[in-house]
Design an enzyme around this catalytic site. Structure first.
Site, PDB file in Angstrom:
ATOM      1  N   GLY A  12       0.778  -1.237   0.000  1.00 48.05           N
ATOM      2  CA  GLY A  12       0.000   0.000   0.000  1.00 48.05           C
ATOM      3  C   GLY A  12       0.807   1.283   0.000  1.00 48.05           C
ATOM      4  O   GLY A  12       0.286   2.338   0.376  1.00 48.05           O
ATOM      5  N   ASN A  14       1.700   2.921  -2.580  1.00 44.51           N
ATOM      6  CA  ASN A  14       1.057   3.812  -3.557  1.00 44.51           C
ATOM      7  C   ASN A  14      -0.237   4.393  -2.992  1.00 44.51           C
ATOM      8  O   ASN A  14      -0.503   5.587  -3.146  1.00 44.51           O
ATOM      9  CB  ASN A  14       0.811   3.079  -4.875  1.00 44.51           C
ATOM     10  CG  ASN A  14       2.081   2.934  -5.681  1.00 44.51           C
ATOM     11  OD1 ASN A  14       2.566   3.888  -6.275  1.00 44.51           O
ATOM     12  ND2 ASN A  14       2.656   1.739  -5.674  1.00 44.51           N
ATOM     13  N   LEU A  84      -3.984  -7.384  -7.417  1.00 46.29           N
ATOM     14  CA  LEU A  84      -3.567  -8.557  -8.175  1.00 46.29           C
ATOM     15  C   LEU A  84      -4.694  -9.373  -8.817  1.00 46.29           C
ATOM     16  O   LEU A  84      -4.416 -10.260  -9.617  1.00 46.29           O
ATOM     17  CB  LEU A  84      -2.705  -9.467  -7.279  1.00 46.29           C
ATOM     18  CG  LEU A  84      -1.365  -8.843  -6.865  1.00 46.29           C
ATOM     19  CD1 LEU A  84      -0.581  -9.808  -5.973  1.00 46.29           C
ATOM     20  CD2 LEU A  84      -0.526  -8.450  -8.074  1.00 46.29           C
ATOM     21  N   ASN A 101      -4.330   1.546 -13.912  1.00 42.55           N
ATOM     22  CA  ASN A 101      -3.431   0.638 -13.198  1.00 42.55           C
ATOM     23  C   ASN A 101      -2.012   1.183 -13.299  1.00 42.55           C
ATOM     24  O   ASN A 101      -1.681   1.890 -14.256  1.00 42.55           O
ATOM     25  CB  ASN A 101      -3.490  -0.746 -13.843  1.00 42.55           C
ATOM     26  CG  ASN A 101      -2.565  -1.752 -13.178  1.00 42.55           C
ATOM     27  OD1 ASN A 101      -2.509  -1.855 -11.954  1.00 42.55           O
ATOM     28  ND2 ASN A 101      -1.808  -2.483 -13.981  1.00 42.55           N
ATOM     29  N   HIS A 103       1.890  -0.231 -13.570  1.00 37.82           N
ATOM     30  CA  HIS A 103       2.680  -1.440 -13.790  1.00 37.82           C
ATOM     31  C   HIS A 103       4.162  -1.070 -13.641  1.00 37.82           C
ATOM     32  O   HIS A 103       4.602  -0.068 -14.207  1.00 37.82           O
ATOM     33  CB  HIS A 103       2.408  -2.000 -15.189  1.00 37.82           C
ATOM     34  CG  HIS A 103       3.105  -3.295 -15.428  1.00 37.82           C
ATOM     35  ND1 HIS A 103       2.647  -4.482 -14.888  1.00 37.82           N
ATOM     36  CD2 HIS A 103       4.240  -3.588 -16.087  1.00 37.82           C
ATOM     37  CE1 HIS A 103       3.485  -5.452 -15.230  1.00 37.82           C
ATOM     38  NE2 HIS A 103       4.454  -4.941 -15.957  1.00 37.82           N
ATOM     39  N   ASP A 144      -2.655  -5.750 -18.534  1.00 33.66           N
ATOM     40  CA  ASP A 144      -1.574  -4.813 -18.899  1.00 33.66           C
ATOM     41  C   ASP A 144      -1.620  -4.364 -20.360  1.00 33.66           C
ATOM     42  O   ASP A 144      -0.591  -4.109 -20.973  1.00 33.66           O
ATOM     43  CB  ASP A 144      -0.199  -5.451 -18.616  1.00 33.66           C
ATOM     44  CG  ASP A 144       0.001  -5.744 -17.139  1.00 33.66           C
ATOM     45  OD1 ASP A 144      -0.550  -5.005 -16.315  1.00 33.66           O
ATOM     46  OD2 ASP A 144       0.707  -6.708 -16.829  1.00 33.66           O
TER      47      ASP A 144
END
Ligand code: GRF
Length: 187
Positions: A12, A14, A84, A101, A103, A144
């Site tokens: 966490g 981010n 995830l 998202n 990556h 992705d």
């Protein structure tokens, strides 16, 4: 008021950074944190930040009822911050171009199933890539794959290890993810 939900599975960092970045912005509210992992340190962070946490297991996450619950919140953005589980098509259709998202590599390279966490950095270092970085992108129905919003780069050193690269990537995430979110909210 822009309403955001943040989805997490892990540490966490981010989540923490995004919450702090928008703390004094009266136009942005993080309405909740969605977490699928009861052991995630994110839960503790969200509590300290005063953000409600909604736990979900995989089955519930994929249910029409959960998509409806999210749709009812009328969010401006869903942020996957180290999340995830694969987002079900129903939720993507409820929020077209409103799910982003982060990556930890330069997509389209080192993305897709299996490329998460340290696996990404291990592969990048093993291939002796000159650069890696972060990609913030819209989420579509393929892992992705969605349109890229922002990329930031870092150079690999001769003696780079997966751990040292992870630290560099972490710095980039802390610096750029909230900025990318702010830009998307302004679109
Ligand atoms: C980050 O490296 C992010 O790029 C990836 O998962 C990690 C999450 O870290 N998708 P944290 O849980 O925000 O600390």
């Amino acid at each position: 008021m822009k309403k955001i939900s943040i989805f997490v599975s892990g540490n966490g960092t981010n989540l923490q950074r995004i919450a702090e970045y928008f703390k004094n912005n009266p136009d942005v509210e993080i309405v909740n944190v969605i977490c699928n992992n009861p052991k995630a340190y994110s839960i503790e962070r969200a509590k300290k930040l005063g953000i409600p946490v909604r736990m979900v297991n995989r089955q519930e996450f994929n249910s029409p009822a959960f998509t409806q619950e999210m749709a009812d919140l009328q969010l401006d953005l869903i942020v996957l911050a180290g999340f995830l589980l694969k987002v079900p098509a129903s939720l993507i259709q409820a929020y077209p171009r409103k799910i982003v998202n982060i990556h930890p590599a330069l997509l389209p390279n080192y993305g897709g199933k299996g490329f998460y966490g340290e696996h990404v950095h291990e592969a990048v270092v093993a291939a002796k890539e000159p650069f890696s970085g972060i990609t913030v992108h819209y989420v579509d129905e393929i892992y992705d794959n969605g349109e890229i919003i922002l990329q930031a780069y870092t150079k690999l050193d001769e003696k780079e290890t997966p751990d040292s690269l992870a630290a560099k990537i972490h710095q980039l995430e802390q610096a750029y993810f909230p900025v990318a979110i702010e830009q998307v909210l302004a679109r």
